[in-house]
Motif scaffolding. Structure first.
Motif, mmCIF file in Angstrom:
data_model
loop_
_atom_site.group_PDB
_atom_site.id
_atom_site.type_symbol
_atom_site.label_atom_id
_atom_site.label_comp_id
_atom_site.label_asym_id
_atom_site.label_seq_id
_atom_site.Cartn_x
_atom_site.Cartn_y
_atom_site.Cartn_z
ATOM 1 N N ALA A 102 0.825 -1.206 0.000
ATOM 2 C CA ALA A 102 0.000 0.000 0.000
ATOM 3 C C ALA A 102 0.857 1.253 0.000
ATOM 4 O O ALA A 102 0.578 2.226 -0.723
ATOM 5 C CB ALA A 102 -0.935 -0.004 1.208
ATOM 6 N N THR A 103 1.932 1.253 0.781
ATOM 7 C CA THR A 103 2.834 2.407 0.821
ATOM 8 C C THR A 103 3.501 2.622 -0.533
ATOM 9 O O THR A 103 3.569 3.759 -1.034
ATOM 10 C CB THR A 103 3.907 2.205 1.910
ATOM 11 O OG1 THR A 103 3.266 2.016 3.167
ATOM 12 C CG2 THR A 103 4.821 3.411 1.992
ATOM 13 N N SER A 104 3.988 1.547 -1.143
ATOM 14 C CA SER A 104 4.625 1.653 -2.459
ATOM 15 C C SER A 104 3.637 2.125 -3.518
ATOM 16 O O SER A 104 3.974 2.938 -4.386
ATOM 17 C CB SER A 104 5.218 0.296 -2.858
ATOM 18 O OG SER A 104 6.148 -0.146 -1.906
ATOM 19 N N PHE A 105 2.406 1.624 -3.425
ATOM 20 C CA PHE A 105 1.365 2.024 -4.380
ATOM 21 C C PHE A 105 1.076 3.519 -4.283
ATOM 22 O O PHE A 105 1.008 4.227 -5.307
ATOM 23 C CB PHE A 105 0.091 1.226 -4.104
ATOM 24 C CG PHE A 105 -1.132 1.754 -4.809
ATOM 25 C CD1 PHE A 105 -1.303 1.562 -6.166
ATOM 26 C CD2 PHE A 105 -2.113 2.453 -4.119
ATOM 27 C CE1 PHE A 105 -2.420 2.047 -6.823
ATOM 28 C CE2 PHE A 105 -3.226 2.947 -4.758
ATOM 29 C CZ PHE A 105 -3.384 2.739 -6.117
ATOM 30 N N GLU A 132 4.008 5.570 -5.774
ATOM 31 C CA GLU A 132 4.041 5.555 -7.239
ATOM 32 C C GLU A 132 2.888 6.350 -7.828
ATOM 33 O O GLU A 132 3.045 7.026 -8.847
ATOM 34 C CB GLU A 132 4.019 4.111 -7.748
ATOM 35 C CG GLU A 132 5.338 3.393 -7.608
ATOM 36 C CD GLU A 132 5.527 2.319 -8.672
ATOM 37 O OE1 GLU A 132 4.834 2.371 -9.710
ATOM 38 O OE2 GLU A 132 6.375 1.442 -8.467
ATOM 39 N N ALA A 133 1.699 6.267 -7.201
ATOM 40 C CA ALA A 133 0.539 7.011 -7.708
ATOM 41 C C ALA A 133 0.777 8.517 -7.621
ATOM 42 O O ALA A 133 0.493 9.260 -8.564
ATOM 43 C CB ALA A 133 -0.710 6.626 -6.910
ATOM 44 N N VAL A 134 1.324 8.972 -6.499
ATOM 45 C CA VAL A 134 1.606 10.399 -6.329
ATOM 46 C C VAL A 134 2.679 10.843 -7.315
ATOM 47 O O VAL A 134 2.580 11.910 -7.933
ATOM 48 C CB VAL A 134 2.042 10.691 -4.878
ATOM 49 C CG1 VAL A 134 2.520 12.137 -4.742
ATOM 50 C CG2 VAL A 134 0.885 10.439 -3.926
ATOM 51 N N SER A 135 3.710 10.009 -7.503
ATOM 52 C CA SER A 135 4.785 10.343 -8.440
ATOM 53 C C SER A 135 4.257 10.443 -9.871
ATOM 54 O O SER A 135 4.607 11.375 -10.614
ATOM 55 C CB SER A 135 5.881 9.282 -8.361
ATOM 56 O OG SER A 135 6.871 9.503 -9.341
ATOM 57 N N LEU A 136 3.388 9.503 -10.261
ATOM 58 C CA LEU A 136 2.820 9.522 -11.606
ATOM 59 C C LEU A 136 1.936 10.743 -11.808
ATOM 60 O O LEU A 136 1.981 11.398 -12.867
ATOM 61 C CB LEU A 136 2.015 8.239 -11.840
ATOM 62 C CG LEU A 136 1.544 7.967 -13.269
ATOM 63 C CD1 LEU A 136 2.729 7.763 -14.193
ATOM 64 C CD2 LEU A 136 0.648 6.731 -13.298
ATOM 65 N N TYR A 137 1.153 11.095 -10.809
ATOM 66 C CA TYR A 137 0.279 12.272 -10.891
ATOM 67 C C TYR A 137 1.106 13.553 -11.031
ATOM 68 O O TYR A 137 0.761 14.448 -11.811
ATOM 69 C CB TYR A 137 -0.606 12.341 -9.651
ATOM 70 C CG TYR A 137 -1.462 13.580 -9.567
ATOM 71 C CD1 TYR A 137 -2.501 13.788 -10.476
ATOM 72 C CD2 TYR A 137 -1.225 14.544 -8.601
ATOM 73 C CE1 TYR A 137 -3.291 14.927 -10.417
ATOM 74 C CE2 TYR A 137 -2.016 15.682 -8.524
ATOM 75 C CZ TYR A 137 -3.039 15.869 -9.429
ATOM 76 O OH TYR A 137 -3.807 16.995 -9.364
ATOM 77 N N SER A 194 -5.888 13.344 -8.747
ATOM 78 C CA SER A 194 -5.995 14.308 -7.651
ATOM 79 C C SER A 194 -6.535 13.652 -6.389
ATOM 80 O O SER A 194 -6.054 13.915 -5.281
ATOM 81 C CB SER A 194 -6.905 15.468 -8.063
ATOM 82 O OG SER A 194 -7.101 16.360 -6.995
ATOM 83 N N ILE A 195 -7.527 12.777 -6.561
ATOM 84 C CA ILE A 195 -8.109 12.081 -5.404
ATOM 85 C C ILE A 195 -7.071 11.186 -4.744
ATOM 86 O O ILE A 195 -6.947 11.148 -3.517
ATOM 87 C CB ILE A 195 -9.338 11.259 -5.851
ATOM 88 C CG1 ILE A 195 -10.490 12.201 -6.222
ATOM 89 C CG2 ILE A 195 -9.778 10.308 -4.744
ATOM 90 C CD1 ILE A 195 -11.662 11.504 -6.879
#
Length: 359
Positions: free
Chosen positions: A80-83, A86-91, A142-143
């Motif tokens: 969950a932490t890695s996800f 990566e999601a924040v980095s991609l955004y 954003s969410i």
């Protein structure tokens, strides 16, 4: 008359106190549910350990809980932490223009001109659809980013809930059998019915959680591996998304790997696209088609369509926990109606059958 009035007053007071207590623990519904589910799954381990060390219930319950933390809780927290990272980095890359979603959509349009014609012929405005899709992707990003910040801000609340879940799990593992007997003794439904319903609850909870998680983790892992092999960006992110979407029967991981294959065709990578498409249709889909009926549908005695609808409905109503709660409610619904049909509609058939036994 006085005795009847007192009895009714007591029943009413009992109902009011029960409702008040349920409202009191409502904020803790999720940790309570998962504590019950984890205790059900790991209880056979505790029972095995107690067979070896019968005079150490506290130590064996604690050892079982530690196994649960090592095998389940820690891996989920790490992924969950890695996800989230990566999601924040991609955004952020999308916001900074390092990833141009609009350009990617134009490449897809150029690569599939017949698709444009087909969509226009049925009245779909491609530009409007494109803007809505872009807006949806940005909103989703954003969410995710906002929730990641909120998770960081609410770390204390999260670990309090996690601690409560583990604390309750310890007692449910240690005292589970006694609590089940207490429930059977307290509920005024009849012992045979209560044994059947509690057995169904345990059976469906184990099958749904273990089965769905095995299928989801397997599909997500296989999907993440092929994304990494093909050199696609953020393979862990897409692997976790495929894991989450795999909780939905029938469609699941295909919502990620199929559009990715289309995109690879559009940008001029036909070899990678073909490999991903073939891998998705065979390896990833085969996991769902083979394992899910064995691990979920067969054990829960639920038809595939009912598993699908109850899972989707559960996700809408209860969030991520709904993938387990939905099929559980569906199974209890069928169990209650089975009891009603056998006892009230066709009681002669019920009398001829042996009474059900709990596991």
């Amino acid at each position: 008359m006085q005795e009847k009035l007192e009895k009714r007053s007591f029943i009413l007071s009992l109902l009011l106190v029960t409702v008040a207590f349920l409202l009191l623990v409502k904020p803790f519904f999720t940790p309570i549910f998962w504590a019950c589910a984890i205790a059900l799954i790991f209880y056979p381990v505790y029972r095995y350990l107690m067979g070896r060390f019968p005079n150490s219930p506290n130590a064996m319950a604690l050892l079982t809980l530690l196994m649960c933390v090592v095998l389940l809780v820690i891996p989920v927290l790490v992924v969950a932490t890695s996800f989230i990272n990566e999601a924040v980095s991609l955004y952020q890359k999308v916001q900074e223009g390092q990833i141009d979603i609009s350009k990617s959509l134009e490449q897809i349009r150029s690569a599939f001109p017949r698709l444009n014609t087909t969509l226009e012929s049925i009245g779909v405005d491609i530009e409007v659809a494109k803007q809505r899709l872009l807006g949806g992707i940005m909103n989703a990003g954003s969410i995710v980013a906002k929730n990641a910040i909120e998770v960081g801000q609410n770390t204390v609340n999260f670990f309090v809930m996690l601690g409560l879940m583990l604390y309750l799990t310890f007692f449910l593992i240690r005292d589970g059998e006694r609590l089940v007997n207490l429930i059977i003794h307290a509920l005024p439904l009849g012992d045979a019915r209560e044994h059947l319903l509690l057995a169904k609850f345990a059976e469906v909870t184990r099958a749904t959680i273990k089965g769905n998680l095995v299928v989801a983790v397997t599909q997500g892992t296989l999907g993440g591996i092929i994304f990494w092999v093909l050199g696609l960006p953020a393979p862990l992110l897409w692997g976790v998304l495929m894991t989450l979407l795999s909780l939905l029967p029938a469609v699941g991981a295909a919502l990620i790997w199929f559009p990715a294959a289309i995109y690879l065709y559009a940008i001029g990578e036909p070899v990678k696209a073909t490999i991903l498409l073939a891998y998705g249709l065979t390896v990833i889909s085969l996991v769902d088609n083979l394992l899910r009926p064995i691990l979920v549908g067969r054990d829960t005695k639920l038809p595939d369509y009912l598993v699908l609808f109850s899972t989707v409905g559960g996700l809408f109503m209860f969030g991520i926990s709904g993938f387990a709660i939905g099929p559980l409610l569906a199974a209890l619904f069928l169990a209650f109606w089975e009891i009603f049909m056998r006892e009230f509609v066709h009681p002669e058939e019920f009398l001829e059958r042996p009474k059900p036994k709990a596991d």
